[in-house]
Structure formats: structure tokens, C-alpha cells
Design a protein around this motif. Structure first.
Motif, PDB file in Angstrom:
ATOM      1  N   ARG A 152      12.801  16.574 -10.837  1.00  0.00           N
ATOM      2  CA  ARG A 152      11.776  15.810 -10.102  1.00  0.00           C
ATOM      3  C   ARG A 152      10.677  15.285 -11.016  1.00  0.00           C
ATOM      4  O   ARG A 152       9.538  15.116 -10.590  1.00  0.00           O
ATOM      5  CB  ARG A 152      11.176  16.657  -8.964  1.00  0.00           C
ATOM      6  N   GLN A 153      11.044  14.997 -12.269  1.00  0.00           N
ATOM      7  CA  GLN A 153      10.044  14.472 -13.202  1.00  0.00           C
ATOM      8  C   GLN A 153       9.625  13.045 -12.866  1.00  0.00           C
ATOM      9  O   GLN A 153       8.534  12.609 -13.230  1.00  0.00           O
ATOM     10  CB  GLN A 153      10.582  14.506 -14.646  1.00  0.00           C
ATOM     11  N   ALA A 154      10.539  12.293 -12.225  1.00  0.00           N
ATOM     12  CA  ALA A 154      10.223  10.907 -11.862  1.00  0.00           C
ATOM     13  C   ALA A 154       9.513  10.940 -10.517  1.00  0.00           C
ATOM     14  O   ALA A 154      10.056  11.392  -9.531  1.00  0.00           O
ATOM     15  CB  ALA A 154      11.510  10.090 -11.777  1.00  0.00           C
ATOM     16  N   ARG A 211       5.981  12.007  -8.230  1.00  0.00           N
ATOM     17  CA  ARG A 211       5.222  13.227  -7.957  1.00  0.00           C
ATOM     18  C   ARG A 211       4.064  13.481  -8.913  1.00  0.00           C
ATOM     19  O   ARG A 211       2.922  13.477  -8.492  1.00  0.00           O
ATOM     20  CB  ARG A 211       6.118  14.474  -7.978  1.00  0.00           C
ATOM     21  N   TYR A 257       2.698   6.974 -11.523  1.00  0.00           N
ATOM     22  CA  TYR A 257       3.537   6.936 -10.315  1.00  0.00           C
ATOM     23  C   TYR A 257       2.659   6.813  -9.074  1.00  0.00           C
ATOM     24  O   TYR A 257       2.895   5.979  -8.209  1.00  0.00           O
ATOM     25  CB  TYR A 257       4.398   8.198 -10.216  1.00  0.00           C
ATOM     26  N   ARG A 285       2.764   3.866  -6.349  1.00  0.00           N
ATOM     27  CA  ARG A 285       3.149   4.280  -4.997  1.00  0.00           C
ATOM     28  C   ARG A 285       2.091   3.850  -3.977  1.00  0.00           C
ATOM     29  O   ARG A 285       2.414   3.427  -2.868  1.00  0.00           O
ATOM     30  CB  ARG A 285       3.310   5.793  -5.052  1.00  0.00           C
ATOM     31  N   PHE A 311       7.669   5.312   0.291  1.00  0.00           N
ATOM     32  CA  PHE A 311       8.677   5.812  -0.641  1.00  0.00           C
ATOM     33  C   PHE A 311       9.950   4.968  -0.613  1.00  0.00           C
ATOM     34  O   PHE A 311      10.531   4.660  -1.649  1.00  0.00           O
ATOM     35  CB  PHE A 311       8.970   7.269  -0.263  1.00  0.00           C
ATOM     36  N   SER A 366      15.536   8.019  -7.248  1.00  0.00           N
ATOM     37  CA  SER A 366      16.245   7.720  -6.015  1.00  0.00           C
ATOM     38  C   SER A 366      16.054   8.930  -5.112  1.00  0.00           C
ATOM     39  O   SER A 366      15.107   9.688  -5.301  1.00  0.00           O
ATOM     40  CB  SER A 366      17.726   7.474  -6.311  1.00  0.00           C
ATOM     41  N   ASP A 367      16.906   9.138  -4.156  1.00  0.00           N
ATOM     42  CA  ASP A 367      16.836  10.362  -3.356  1.00  0.00           C
ATOM     43  C   ASP A 367      18.229  10.755  -2.922  1.00  0.00           C
ATOM     44  O   ASP A 367      19.127   9.910  -2.856  1.00  0.00           O
ATOM     45  CB  ASP A 367      15.931  10.177  -2.130  1.00  0.00           C
ATOM     46  N   ILE A 368      18.408  12.037  -2.598  1.00  0.00           N
ATOM     47  CA  ILE A 368      19.719  12.482  -2.123  1.00  0.00           C
ATOM     48  C   ILE A 368      20.034  11.882  -0.742  1.00  0.00           C
ATOM     49  O   ILE A 368      21.189  11.820  -0.351  1.00  0.00           O
ATOM     50  CB  ILE A 368      19.830  14.021  -2.081  1.00  0.00           C
ATOM     51  N   MET A 390      10.423   8.580   5.653  1.00  0.00           N
ATOM     52  CA  MET A 390       9.769   9.614   4.848  1.00  0.00           C
ATOM     53  C   MET A 390       8.347   9.728   5.389  1.00  0.00           C
ATOM     54  O   MET A 390       7.531   8.829   5.215  1.00  0.00           O
ATOM     55  CB  MET A 390       9.795   9.189   3.381  1.00  0.00           C
ATOM     56  N   PHE A 447      22.551  11.536  -9.929  1.00  0.00           N
ATOM     57  CA  PHE A 447      22.604  12.754  -9.111  1.00  0.00           C
ATOM     58  C   PHE A 447      23.003  12.444  -7.682  1.00  0.00           C
ATOM     59  O   PHE A 447      22.998  11.296  -7.252  1.00  0.00           O
ATOM     60  CB  PHE A 447      21.250  13.481  -9.131  1.00  0.00           C
ATOM     61  N   TYR A 500      20.587  18.109   6.479  1.00  0.00           N
ATOM     62  CA  TYR A 500      19.623  17.093   6.953  1.00  0.00           C
ATOM     63  C   TYR A 500      20.192  16.272   8.109  1.00  0.00           C
ATOM     64  O   TYR A 500      19.478  15.932   9.048  1.00  0.00           O
ATOM     65  CB  TYR A 500      19.232  16.157   5.805  1.00  0.00           C
ATOM     66  N   SER A 506      20.298  22.092  -2.644  1.00  0.00           N
ATOM     67  CA  SER A 506      18.962  22.664  -2.454  1.00  0.00           C
ATOM     68  C   SER A 506      18.920  23.710  -1.350  1.00  0.00           C
ATOM     69  O   SER A 506      18.093  24.607  -1.372  1.00  0.00           O
ATOM     70  CB  SER A 506      17.969  21.551  -2.140  1.00  0.00           C
ATOM     71  N   HIS A 509      13.190  24.968 -10.373  1.00  0.00           N
ATOM     72  CA  HIS A 509      13.315  24.007  -9.264  1.00  0.00           C
ATOM     73  C   HIS A 509      12.466  22.811  -9.657  1.00  0.00           C
ATOM     74  O   HIS A 509      11.869  22.806 -10.738  1.00  0.00           O
ATOM     75  CB  HIS A 509      12.850  24.632  -7.942  1.00  0.00           C
TER      76      HIS A 509
HETATM   77  C1  LIG Z   1      16.085  18.287  -1.114  1.00  0.00           C
HETATM   78  C2  LIG Z   1      15.925  17.037  -1.916  1.00  0.00           C
HETATM   79  C3  LIG Z   1      15.401  15.779  -1.441  1.00  0.00           C
HETATM   80  N1  LIG Z   1      15.459  14.886  -2.493  1.00  0.00           N
HETATM   81  C4  LIG Z   1      15.973  15.515  -3.615  1.00  0.00           C
HETATM   82  C5  LIG Z   1      16.308  16.841  -3.260  1.00  0.00           C
HETATM   83  C6  LIG Z   1      17.011  17.822  -4.177  1.00  0.00           C
HETATM   84  C7  LIG Z   1      16.114  18.454  -5.176  1.00  0.00           C
HETATM   85  C8  LIG Z   1      15.170  19.481  -4.647  1.00  0.00           C
HETATM   86  O1  LIG Z   1      15.627  20.487  -4.088  1.00  0.00           O
HETATM   87  O2  LIG Z   1      13.956  19.272  -4.830  1.00  0.00           O
HETATM   88  C9  LIG Z   1      16.233  14.929  -4.924  1.00  0.00           C
HETATM   89  C10 LIG Z   1      15.312  13.942  -5.491  1.00  0.00           C
HETATM   90  N2  LIG Z   1      14.302  13.239  -4.870  1.00  0.00           N
HETATM   91  C11 LIG Z   1      13.698  12.420  -5.749  1.00  0.00           C
HETATM   92  C12 LIG Z   1      14.370  12.534  -6.995  1.00  0.00           C
HETATM   93  C13 LIG Z   1      14.030  11.614  -8.145  1.00  0.00           C
HETATM   94  C14 LIG Z   1      14.373  11.889  -9.471  1.00  0.00           C
HETATM   95  C15 LIG Z   1      13.618  13.035 -10.083  1.00  0.00           C
HETATM   96  O3  LIG Z   1      12.465  12.840 -10.451  1.00  0.00           O
HETATM   97  O4  LIG Z   1      14.181  14.120 -10.264  1.00  0.00           O
HETATM   98  C16 LIG Z   1      15.357  13.507  -6.844  1.00  0.00           C
HETATM   99  C17 LIG Z   1      16.337  14.079  -7.872  1.00  0.00           C
HETATM  100  C18 LIG Z   1      12.565  11.514  -5.488  1.00  0.00           C
HETATM  101  C19 LIG Z   1      11.651  11.831  -4.381  1.00  0.00           C
HETATM  102  N3  LIG Z   1      11.980  12.175  -3.094  1.00  0.00           N
HETATM  103  C20 LIG Z   1      10.860  12.317  -2.354  1.00  0.00           C
HETATM  104  C21 LIG Z   1       9.710  12.037  -3.166  1.00  0.00           C
HETATM  105  C22 LIG Z   1       8.253  12.017  -2.704  1.00  0.00           C
HETATM  106  C23 LIG Z   1       8.029  10.720  -1.997  1.00  0.00           C
HETATM  107  C24 LIG Z   1       6.639  10.157  -2.126  1.00  0.00           C
HETATM  108  O5  LIG Z   1       6.278   9.662  -3.208  1.00  0.00           O
HETATM  109  O6  LIG Z   1       5.983  10.174  -1.103  1.00  0.00           O
HETATM  110  C25 LIG Z   1      10.202  11.720  -4.426  1.00  0.00           C
HETATM  111  C26 LIG Z   1       9.409  11.303  -5.637  1.00  0.00           C
HETATM  112  C27 LIG Z   1      10.842  12.631  -0.917  1.00  0.00           C
HETATM  113  C28 LIG Z   1      11.695  13.750  -0.452  1.00  0.00           C
HETATM  114  N4  LIG Z   1      13.060  13.811  -0.585  1.00  0.00           N
HETATM  115  C29 LIG Z   1      13.523  15.006  -0.067  1.00  0.00           C
HETATM  116  C30 LIG Z   1      12.390  15.720   0.447  1.00  0.00           C
HETATM  117  C31 LIG Z   1      12.453  17.086   1.089  1.00  0.00           C
HETATM  118  C32 LIG Z   1      11.247  14.920   0.235  1.00  0.00           C
HETATM  119  C33 LIG Z   1       9.830  15.166   0.662  1.00  0.00           C
HETATM  120  C34 LIG Z   1       9.130  16.129  -0.205  1.00  0.00           C
HETATM  121  C35 LIG Z   1       8.935  15.686  -1.664  1.00  0.00           C
HETATM  122  O7  LIG Z   1       9.860  15.859  -2.454  1.00  0.00           O
HETATM  123  O8  LIG Z   1       7.888  15.177  -2.036  1.00  0.00           O
HETATM  124  C36 LIG Z   1      14.934  15.432  -0.074  1.00  0.00           C
END
Ligand SMILES: Cc1c2[nH]c(c1CCC(=O)O)Cc1[nH]c(c(CCC(=O)O)c1C)Cc1[nH]c(c(CCC(=O)O)c1C)Cc1[nH]c(c(C)c1CCC(=O)O)C2
Length: 352
Positions: A36-38, A40, A45, A49, A55, A85-87, A100, A154, A164, A219, A329
Motif C-alpha cells: 500500500r505504498q502507492a 495513503r 498523493y 486526491r 478514489f 489500482s484496487d482488488i 468508496m 496484483f 466483498y 486479506s 500488512h
Molecule cells: C482488502 C484490500 C482492498 N484493496 C486492497 C486490498 C488488499 C490489501 C490489504 O489487505 O490492505 C489492495 C490495494 N488497494 C490499493 C492498492 C494500491 C497499490 C499499493 O499501494 O499497494 C492495493 C494493492 C489502493 C487503495 N485502495 C483504497 C485506497 C484509499 C482510497 C482513498 O484514497 O480514499 C487506496 C489508496 C480503498 C480501499 N480498498 C479496499 C479497502 C478496504 C479500502 C478502504 C480502506 C483503505 O485502504 O484506505 C479493498
């Protein structure tokens, strides 16, 4: 056969430490990146955003997704990029739209309750046609990265995506999704198989568009009974691995399912990500021959810098090689940036 740097075996990147380590080769130091380096954590970012509707606009606009993907490479100097991207793009491509919700997380207005609902979804093979924006983001990212570091693609594990699609959003227990496994295994398998085939087709496309390694995020692995984990999760992770046919290295992350490490160790993957609760000595014996990725507690990064440095060095020494440094994580959104930088810089200054 898919064109990859892995198969050609030629040096293609200015920094190929991550890929060499993923292949199990000895390296001068372990590579480092953060799940989740990209997004947050970086101020860049947050600024980008704040200018957008949300999102989903960011995820579906390739130029912006590429920009966010590269930010941590520029700002933190990590050894790999992960495509922004997102899963949840998989349920979306199958026909279940999500939103979102700010500070809450993903919401699915429609959920899967019956076989008729599964049959209403698009066919698995059609998923990639609806994910062109991700492929465009990969192409744009590759262009701008200009071979500096490898790019990670991924997907969610089928069970996590299922959770979900049935639950309709996040949950502590995922009791609706788990109840479906007990009440209607045939329906559960039909949905899981569809998700797995769609994911495999999607990931083949990601590899064709330049993903150098694929990480599968399970996850919500930790809410399943161990026998259910075998039947409803691992089986479909294996299906995806088989479909990809060894084109690139694969990393598996089954969060909170340490009971399954021996079975994960038997999969045809190269890297196993550990959560921060994992016992390294035990994990090494359970997944012999694999490269391990992980597993600093994400909360360690809130500590004073000296403590972060010491904990990171201690971890590297404990692993003693065959190691890709990461957290246990994803990095938490409010982690101090200095903490993240101390972590990355410590790894980059280390030599075996
Ligand atoms: C369960 C899961 C999700 N998404 C993801 C998972 C598996 C990894 C884990 O267990 O953390 C994977 C994911 N989501 C995102 C990435 C981007 C690449 C990276 O930086 O790793 C990756 C690899 C962007 C994102 N996906 C999301 C954001 C935040 C959106 C925003 O900017 O408002 C980002 C940067 C939104 C998201 N997406 C998801 C949730 C529960 C949420 C809300 C909470 C949060 O993560 O902030 C589902």
C-alpha cells in the motif's frame, strides 16, 4: 508464451534487486517496498486526491494512476513499484459496481445471494475487456518508470473478493460470506470459480502489459476455518497460479492464516508474504525453499527513529537472506513519513 524479463533472464532494469531476490538469487542487500505504498501516506498523493471526485476517478484515469504509482519510487526510493489500482476492479468488471465511502471503505449496493445472481454476472473471459483502464495505467507507468525498477501487478485472492461480493462491504467477521460456504457450497464454488477465472484472465493481461511479478492478496484469509481455507480459498489461488503457468514470479499473502503456511509452501509460487504475527523460525521450516517477504509490524513505524532502525536491522539479521523487506500488512494511512523513510533507508544502507 508471455514475454517477460523473468524468462529472458536479461538485465532490463537499472535496479533489478527485487526481481533477483524474488527468483531466490543471492543479493548484496534485501530489496524493500511497502504494501500500500502507492496512495495513503504521501502528501503528493493526498494533494492529487483532493482535486478529484474520489478514489474511483483516480483508479480509472491511467495518467493519474501512473503518477501515483511512481510517487513512492521518487519520494522513498523503494526497489519496486506496485500499480495503483484496487482488488475490487474484479467484481466491477464482472458487473457488481462499488463505491468508496470516505472513511468507511468499499460498498456494494448489489450483492450475490443466489445462483441466479452469479449467472447474471458477466462471463469470466469478458473481465479483461472491462479492465482496459488498468492495462493503460500499466503501459503509462512502464513508459514513465523508464526501467528504473520492476513493476508489481496484483489481485485479490478469490476468497477475499467473494467476501466483498457477498457481504457488500468490509466486516469484522464476514459472517454472511462465511455462512454461504456452510449453507450452499455449490453456489459458493460457482462464484469462486468465476472470480478465479476472471482474475487469471485479468492477470495474464497485466503480465502482457509489463507486470514483472504478481502478488495475490488474501486479506480475509484469517476468518476462515482451516478446512474451509483449503476448500474455498487455496484451491482457487492454485487455479490462478496454474493458469499463469510460471510466466512471472508470484507472491502469496494469506493474512492471518498462518495455519496454512505448509500448504502455501507447497504451491508453485516463489515468494510468501508473512504478516507481523508470524514466527519466522516456524515459517522458514513450513515454507522451505521460498523467498519470504515481510514482516515488520506496520505500527513499528510510529516509534522513534532509532527504534525503527534497530527493529529493521534485527529483522534483516533474523531472516538472514532469501528475504524481501516489507511490513506485515499495508502501511497505515496516518504513518509518519519520517518513520517510513527511516525504514526504507535502513534497508538500503544494509549489506549482507
Ligand atoms: C482488502 C484490500 C482492498 N484493496 C486492497 C486490498 C488488499 C490489501 C490489504 O489487505 O490492505 C489492495 C490495494 N488497494 C490499493 C492498492 C494500491 C497499490 C499499493 O499501494 O499497494 C492495493 C494493492 C489502493 C487503495 N485502495 C483504497 C485506497 C484509499 C482510497 C482513498 O484514497 O480514499 C487506496 C489508496 C480503498 C480501499 N480498498 C479496499 C479497502 C478496504 C479500502 C478502504 C480502506 C483503505 O485502504 O484506505 C479493498
Amino acid at each position: 508464451m508471455l514475454p517477460t524479463c523473468y524468462l529472458r533472464g536479461v538485465k532490463k532494469y537499472q535496479n533489478d534487486l527485487f526481481l533477483r531476490a524474488a527468483r531466490g538469487e543471492a543479493t548484496e542487500r534485501p530489496p524493500v517496498w511497502l504494501m500500500r505504498q502507492a496512495g495513503r501516506i504521501l502528501p503528493q498523493y493526498r494533494a492529487l486526491r483532493a482535486r478529484l471526485s474520489g478514489f474511483i476517478e483516480l483508479v480509472t484515469t491511467p495518467e493519474l494512476a501512473a503518477e501515483v504509482t511512481i510517487q513512492p519510487v521518487d519520494e522513498l526510493g523503494v526497489d519496486a513499484a506496485i500499480i495503483f489500482s484496487d482488488i475490487l476492479v474484479i467484481p466491477e468488471a464482472l458487473g457488481l459496481k462499488y463505491t468508496m465511502v470516505e472513511k468507511v471503505g468499499p460498498r456494494f449496493p448489489e450483492v450475490i445471494r443466489s445462483l441466479a445472481d452469479v449467472e447474471k454476472l458477466r462471463p469470466a473471459e469478458a473481465a479483461p475487456e472491462h479492465l482496459g483502464y488498468v492495462y493503460d495505467a500499466l503501459d503509462t507507468t512502464k513508459k514513465h518508470l523508464a526501467n528504473r525498477v520492476p513493476l508489481i501487478g496484483f489481485a485479490g485472492a478469490p476468497w477475499t473478493i467473494f467476501a466483498y461480493m457477498v457481504e457488500g462491504g468490509g466486516s469484522k467477521t464476514f459472517s454472511k460470506a462465511r455462512a454461504m460456504l456452510y449453507r450452499d457450497p455449490a453456489l459458493s464454488h460457482a462464484l469462486l470459480e468465476k472470480i478465479a477465472l476472471a482474475t487469471a484472465a485479468y492477470l495474464k493481461g497485466k503480465i502482457q502489459h509489463g507486470a514483472d511479478l504478481i502478488q495475490i492478496f488474501d486479506s480475509w484469509a484469517g476468518v476462515l476455518h482451516p478446512l474451509h481455507y483449503q476448500e474455498f480459498s487455496l484451491r482457487y489461488i492454485k487455479l490462478i497460479i496454474d493458469e499463469l503457468g510460471g510466466a512471472v514470479p508470484i507472491t502469496i499473502f494469506a493474512k492471518d492464516a498462518r495455519h496454512a503456511l505448509p500448504q502455501i509452501g507447497a504451491l508453485d509460487c516463489q515468494v510468501v508474504q508473512l504478516d507481523w504475527i508470524a514466527d519466522l523460525v516456524l515459517a522458514r521450516t513450513q515454507v522451505q525453499g521460498k523467498v519470504l517477504q515481510g514482516n515488520l509490524d506496520p505500527v513499528q513505524l510510529y516509534a522513534p527513529t532509532d527504534d525503527i532502525v534497530a527493529a529493521t536491522l534485527r529483522m534483516i539479521e533474523q531472516y538472514g537472506g532469501k528475504h524481501i523487506v516489507n511490513l506485515g500488512h499495508g502501511v497505515y494511512p496516518d504513518t509518519p513519513l519520517e518513520g517510513v523513510k527511516a525504514f526504507v533507508d535502513t534497508v538500503k544502507g544494509y549489506r549482507y
